[in-house]
Design a protein around this motif. Structure first.
Motif, short mmCIF file in Angstrom:
data_model
loop_
_atom_site.label_atom_id
_atom_site.label_comp_id
_atom_site.label_asym_id
_atom_site.label_seq_id
_atom_site.Cartn_x
_atom_site.Cartn_y
_atom_site.Cartn_z
N LEU A 239 0.83 -1.21 0.00
CA LEU A 239 0.00 0.00 0.00
C LEU A 239 0.86 1.26 0.00
O LEU A 239 0.58 2.21 -0.74
CB LEU A 239 -0.94 -0.01 1.20
N VAL A 240 1.89 1.28 0.83
CA VAL A 240 2.78 2.44 0.89
C VAL A 240 3.47 2.64 -0.46
O VAL A 240 3.60 3.77 -0.95
CB VAL A 240 3.82 2.27 2.03
N GLY A 241 3.89 1.54 -1.08
CA GLY A 241 4.55 1.65 -2.37
C GLY A 241 3.67 2.21 -3.48
O GLY A 241 4.13 2.91 -4.36
N TYR A 242 2.38 1.87 -3.42
CA TYR A 242 1.47 2.37 -4.45
C TYR A 242 0.94 3.77 -4.15
O TYR A 242 0.61 4.51 -5.07
CB TYR A 242 0.29 1.41 -4.64
N SER B 237 10.16 1.48 -6.43
CA SER B 237 9.34 0.28 -6.61
C SER B 237 9.89 -0.92 -5.85
O SER B 237 9.22 -1.94 -5.75
CB SER B 237 9.22 -0.06 -8.08
N ILE B 238 11.09 -0.82 -5.30
CA ILE B 238 11.64 -1.93 -4.52
C ILE B 238 10.79 -2.19 -3.28
O ILE B 238 10.69 -3.32 -2.81
CB ILE B 238 13.13 -1.65 -4.15
N ILE B 239 10.14 -1.15 -2.76
CA ILE B 239 9.26 -1.31 -1.60
C ILE B 239 8.09 -2.22 -1.95
O ILE B 239 7.71 -3.09 -1.17
CB ILE B 239 8.75 0.07 -1.11
N VAL B 240 7.51 -2.03 -3.11
CA VAL B 240 6.39 -2.86 -3.56
C VAL B 240 6.87 -4.30 -3.77
O VAL B 240 6.18 -5.25 -3.38
CB VAL B 240 5.78 -2.30 -4.86
N THR B 241 8.05 -4.47 -4.34
CA THR B 241 8.59 -5.81 -4.57
C THR B 241 8.82 -6.54 -3.25
O THR B 241 8.46 -7.71 -3.10
CB THR B 241 9.91 -5.71 -5.36
N ILE B 242 9.41 -5.86 -2.28
CA ILE B 242 9.63 -6.46 -0.97
C ILE B 242 8.30 -6.80 -0.31
O ILE B 242 8.15 -7.84 0.33
CB ILE B 242 10.47 -5.52 -0.09
N GLY B 243 7.32 -5.93 -0.48
CA GLY B 243 5.98 -6.19 0.08
C GLY B 243 5.36 -7.45 -0.49
O GLY B 243 4.80 -8.27 0.24
#
Length: 52
Positions: A10-13, A19-25
């Motif tokens: 959610l934070v990544g979007y 985009s590494i945050i979304v990938t880790i999520g």
């Protein structure tokens, strides 16, 4: 792990972060779901049957 994965997705979007945050999520979400399923069928991983 599942909750942390959802929060990172959610934070990544919602925020302009890399985009590494979304990938880790997504990775945390998938690993958390796998560990939950393994615990539900009676197969403990690392000596534990539940992971929160």
């Amino acid at each position: 792990m599942i909750v942390l994965g959802i929060i990172l997705i959610l934070v990544g979007y919602l925020l302009p972060v890399p985009s590494i945050i979304v990938t880790i999520g997504w990775i945390l979400l998938v690993v958390g779901l796998i560990l939950t399923i393994l615990g539900a069928v009676g197969r403990g991983v690392g000596g534990r049957k539940t992971y929160f």
